[in-house]
Design a protein around this motif. Structure first.
Motif, PDB file in Angstrom:
ATOM      1  N   VAL A  15       0.839  -1.208   0.000  1.00  0.00           N
ATOM      2  CA  VAL A  15       0.000   0.000   0.000  1.00  0.00           C
ATOM      3  C   VAL A  15       0.868   1.250   0.000  1.00  0.00           C
ATOM      4  N   ILE A  16       1.855   1.293   0.883  1.00  0.00           N
ATOM      5  CA  ILE A  16       2.704   2.480   0.994  1.00  0.00           C
ATOM      6  C   ILE A  16       3.538   2.674  -0.276  1.00  0.00           C
ATOM      7  N   GLY A  17       4.101   1.588  -0.792  1.00  0.00           N
ATOM      8  CA  GLY A  17       4.904   1.685  -2.014  1.00  0.00           C
ATOM      9  C   GLY A  17       4.092   2.193  -3.190  1.00  0.00           C
ATOM     10  N   PHE A  18       2.883   1.677  -3.350  1.00  0.00           N
ATOM     11  CA  PHE A  18       1.997   2.110  -4.430  1.00  0.00           C
ATOM     12  C   PHE A  18       1.642   3.585  -4.286  1.00  0.00           C
ATOM     13  N   MET A  19       1.348   4.002  -3.053  1.00  0.00           N
ATOM     14  CA  MET A  19       0.999   5.404  -2.812  1.00  0.00           C
ATOM     15  C   MET A  19       2.158   6.328  -3.184  1.00  0.00           C
ATOM     16  N   LEU A  20       3.360   5.989  -2.745  1.00  0.00           N
ATOM     17  CA  LEU A  20       4.508   6.871  -2.958  1.00  0.00           C
ATOM     18  C   LEU A  20       4.952   6.902  -4.415  1.00  0.00           C
ATOM     19  N   LYS A  21       4.928   5.750  -5.068  1.00  0.00           N
ATOM     20  CA  LYS A  21       5.449   5.658  -6.434  1.00  0.00           C
ATOM     21  C   LYS A  21       4.448   6.146  -7.472  1.00  0.00           C
ATOM     22  N   GLU A  22       3.179   5.844  -7.249  1.00  0.00           N
ATOM     23  CA  GLU A  22       2.204   6.044  -8.322  1.00  0.00           C
ATOM     24  C   GLU A  22       1.146   7.093  -8.001  1.00  0.00           C
ATOM     25  N   VAL A  23       0.446   6.944  -6.882  1.00  0.00           N
ATOM     26  CA  VAL A  23      -0.720   7.801  -6.620  1.00  0.00           C
ATOM     27  C   VAL A  23      -0.326   9.243  -6.383  1.00  0.00           C
ATOM     28  N   LEU A  24       0.710   9.482  -5.583  1.00  0.00           N
ATOM     29  CA  LEU A  24       1.059  10.848  -5.211  1.00  0.00           C
ATOM     30  C   LEU A  24       1.647  11.654  -6.362  1.00  0.00           C
ATOM     31  N   HIS A  25       1.889  11.004  -7.499  1.00  0.00           N
ATOM     32  CA  HIS A  25       2.390  11.715  -8.680  1.00  0.00           C
ATOM     33  C   HIS A  25       1.282  11.954  -9.710  1.00  0.00           C
ATOM     34  N   SER A  26       0.067  11.609  -9.350  1.00  0.00           N
ATOM     35  CA  SER A  26      -1.059  11.770 -10.270  1.00  0.00           C
ATOM     36  C   SER A  26      -2.135  12.634  -9.629  1.00  0.00           C
ATOM     37  N   PRO A  27      -2.314  13.869 -10.100  1.00  0.00           N
ATOM     38  CA  PRO A  27      -3.326  14.752  -9.516  1.00  0.00           C
ATOM     39  C   PRO A  27      -4.726  14.143  -9.515  1.00  0.00           C
ATOM     40  N   ASP A  28      -5.085  13.437 -10.585  1.00  0.00           N
ATOM     41  CA  ASP A  28      -6.419  12.845 -10.661  1.00  0.00           C
ATOM     42  C   ASP A  28      -6.599  11.760  -9.600  1.00  0.00           C
ATOM     43  N   GLU A  29      -5.568  10.952  -9.405  1.00  0.00           N
ATOM     44  CA  GLU A  29      -5.674   9.872  -8.435  1.00  0.00           C
ATOM     45  C   GLU A  29      -5.608  10.388  -7.008  1.00  0.00           C
ATOM     46  N   ILE A  30      -4.830  11.442  -6.790  1.00  0.00           N
ATOM     47  CA  ILE A  30      -4.826  12.087  -5.479  1.00  0.00           C
ATOM     48  C   ILE A  30      -6.224  12.596  -5.166  1.00  0.00           C
ATOM     49  N   ASP A  31      -6.847  13.225  -6.152  1.00  0.00           N
ATOM     50  CA  ASP A  31      -8.190  13.775  -5.965  1.00  0.00           C
ATOM     51  C   ASP A  31      -9.185  12.660  -5.638  1.00  0.00           C
ATOM     52  N   THR A  32      -9.091  11.556  -6.382  1.00  0.00           N
ATOM     53  CA  THR A  32     -10.006  10.431  -6.148  1.00  0.00           C
ATOM     54  C   THR A  32      -9.845   9.880  -4.742  1.00  0.00           C
ATOM     55  N   LEU A  33      -8.610   9.584  -4.341  1.00  0.00           N
ATOM     56  CA  LEU A  33      -8.367   8.992  -3.025  1.00  0.00           C
ATOM     57  C   LEU A  33      -8.644   9.998  -1.916  1.00  0.00           C
ATOM     58  N   TYR A  34      -8.396  11.269  -2.181  1.00  0.00           N
ATOM     59  CA  TYR A  34      -8.657  12.299  -1.174  1.00  0.00           C
ATOM     60  C   TYR A  34     -10.132  12.342  -0.821  1.00  0.00           C
ATOM     61  N   HIS A  35     -10.977  12.410  -1.841  1.00  0.00           N
ATOM     62  CA  HIS A  35     -12.416  12.508  -1.572  1.00  0.00           C
ATOM     63  C   HIS A  35     -12.992  11.186  -1.073  1.00  0.00           C
ATOM     64  N   MET A  36     -12.404  10.073  -1.526  1.00  0.00           N
ATOM     65  CA  MET A  36     -12.911   8.764  -1.129  1.00  0.00           C
ATOM     66  C   MET A  36     -12.580   8.442   0.324  1.00  0.00           C
ATOM     67  N   LEU A  37     -11.370   8.807   0.745  1.00  0.00           N
ATOM     68  CA  LEU A  37     -10.894   8.373   2.056  1.00  0.00           C
ATOM     69  C   LEU A  37     -10.345   9.494   2.923  1.00  0.00           C
ATOM     70  N   PHE A  38      -9.391  10.258   2.397  1.00  0.00           N
ATOM     71  CA  PHE A  38      -8.638  11.148   3.262  1.00  0.00           C
ATOM     72  C   PHE A  38      -9.431  12.356   3.747  1.00  0.00           C
ATOM     73  N   GLU A  39     -10.335  12.866   2.941  1.00  0.00           N
ATOM     74  CA  GLU A  39     -11.124  14.006   3.412  1.00  0.00           C
ATOM     75  C   GLU A  39     -11.989  13.622   4.605  1.00  0.00           C
ATOM     76  N   PRO A  40     -12.815  12.557   4.523  1.00  0.00           N
ATOM     77  CA  PRO A  40     -13.594  12.179   5.702  1.00  0.00           C
ATOM     78  C   PRO A  40     -12.722  11.761   6.881  1.00  0.00           C
ATOM     79  N   LEU A  41     -11.594  11.101   6.595  1.00  0.00           N
ATOM     80  CA  LEU A  41     -10.708  10.686   7.683  1.00  0.00           C
ATOM     81  C   LEU A  41     -10.083  11.900   8.369  1.00  0.00           C
ATOM     82  N   MET A  42      -9.507  12.807   7.568  1.00  0.00           N
ATOM     83  CA  MET A  42      -8.838  13.969   8.150  1.00  0.00           C
ATOM     84  C   MET A  42      -9.822  14.905   8.848  1.00  0.00           C
ATOM     85  N   ASP A  43     -11.051  14.992   8.350  1.00  0.00           N
ATOM     86  CA  ASP A  43     -12.069  15.785   9.045  1.00  0.00           C
ATOM     87  C   ASP A  43     -12.269  15.255  10.463  1.00  0.00           C
ATOM     88  N   ARG A  44     -12.304  13.936  10.601  1.00  0.00           N
ATOM     89  CA  ARG A  44     -12.537  13.320  11.911  1.00  0.00           C
ATOM     90  C   ARG A  44     -11.298  13.414  12.802  1.00  0.00           C
TER      91      ARG A  44
END
Length: 235
Positions: free
Chosen positions: A128-157
Motif C-alpha cells: 500500500v505504501i509503495g503504491f501510494m509513494l510511487k504512483e498515486v502521489l504523482h497523479s493529480p487525478d488519483e490524489i483527488d479520487t483517493l482524497y475525496h474517497m478516504l482522506f477528506e472524511p478521515l482527516m475531518d474526523r
C-alpha cells in the motif's frame, strides 16, 4: 467486477474463498507490488500475471484491463486504510464534537496504536505504501479520487479529535500541520526500516520491538498534544 466498485464492494468481492476471489486478490497484490516498484507505465500486464501466477487474460476478465486494475488498486488502498482506521471513520463528526478532551486523546492514541500495528506488521502495508509513494502521489487525478474517497472524511474526523483533545479550533493551520507531523513519524519509522533495524541492532520487528516503537511514538504524540493544548500563542 466493475471498475467503479467502491471499497466496500471490493471488500465483499475479495472476501470469499472462491478461485475467482483468490485470483482477484492475487492480481491486485501483484499490481500493487509492480506499480509501486516500476510505476504504472513501466509495468506490463505479463509481469503482473506472472507474479500472480495466473494468465494475462484474467486481468481483462476481472478488471477490464490494466487501467481497471489500477483503479481497483486505489480502491484496495482505501479499503485497507479504512479498515485499519474504522475506529475513527465509523464515528459521526457530531459524536466526536461531544467527546471530552481525555476521551478524544484516548481515541487518537487508539488510532495511533492501530496504525503502528498495521504499518509495522501487516504484509500488505508495504504494498500500500509503495503504491501510494510511487504512483498515486504523482497523479493529480488519483490524489483527488483517493482524497475525496478516504482522506477528506478521515482527516475531518482526526482534526475534530485533535480539536477536542487540545482546545484548538478545527480551522487552525497549526493543528492541521501537527496531524501531518504525526503521520510523518509513523510513516518514516516504517519507510526507513532498514536504517532503524541497523541502528537498533534488531533483526526484525517482533512483539518486543513493536512495543518499543509504540511506546516512543505514543510518548511523542502525547507531547505534541500537550504542547498544542497550551494554545497557539505558546510557541
Amino acid at each position: 467486477m466493475s471498475n467503479t466498485a467502491t471499497p466496500d464492494e471490493l471488500r465483499e468481492a475479495l472476501a470469499s474463498d472462491t478461485p475467482s476471489a483468490k485470483t482477484k486478490r492475487d492480481l491486485i497484490e501483484s499490481a500493487l507490488y509492480h506499480f509501486g516498484h516500476e510505476g504504472y507505465a513501466g509495468t506490463s500486464t505479463r509481469s503482473i500475471a506472472q507474479t500472480a501466477k495466473t494468465n494475462i487474460a484474467s486481468i481483462a476478465y476481472h478488471f477490464d484491463g490494466k487501467a481497471g486494475l489500477k483503479r481497483a488498486c486505489i480502491n484496495f488502498v482505501a479499503m485497507a486504510i479504512g479498515d485499519v482506521l474504522s475506529v475513527i471513520l465509523n464515528r459521526k463528526l457530531t459524536d466526536i464534537e461531544h467527546l471530552s478532551p481525555a476521551e478524544a486523546r484516548a481515541k487518537i492514541l487508539e488510532m495511533i496504536d492501530r496504525m503502528i500495528t498495521f504499518t509495522q506488521t501487516n504484509k500488505r502495508a508495504e504494498l500500500v505504501i509503495g503504491f501510494m509513494l510511487k504512483e498515486v502521489l504523482h497523479s493529480p487525478d488519483e490524489i483527488d479520487t483517493l482524497y475525496h474517497m478516504l482522506f477528506e472524511p478521515l482527516m475531518d474526523r482526526v482534526t475534530a479529535l485533535f480539536s477536542r483533545a487540545t482546545g484548538q479550533p478545527v480551522t487552525s493551520d497549526e493543528l492541521k500541520l501537527a496531524i501531518f507531523a504525526m503521520i510523518g513519524q509513523l510513516l518514516y519509522i516504517r519507510l526507513a526500516r532498514p536504517l532503524v533495524l541497523k541502528r537498533m541492532g534488531w533483526q526484525a520487528v517482533g512483539p518486543d520491538e513493536l512495543a518499543q516503537i509504540k511506546a516512543i511514538l505514543t510518548r511523542s504524540i502525547n507531547a505534541l498534544l500537550d504542547d498544542l493544548s497550551k494554545g497557539p500563542d505558546h510557541a
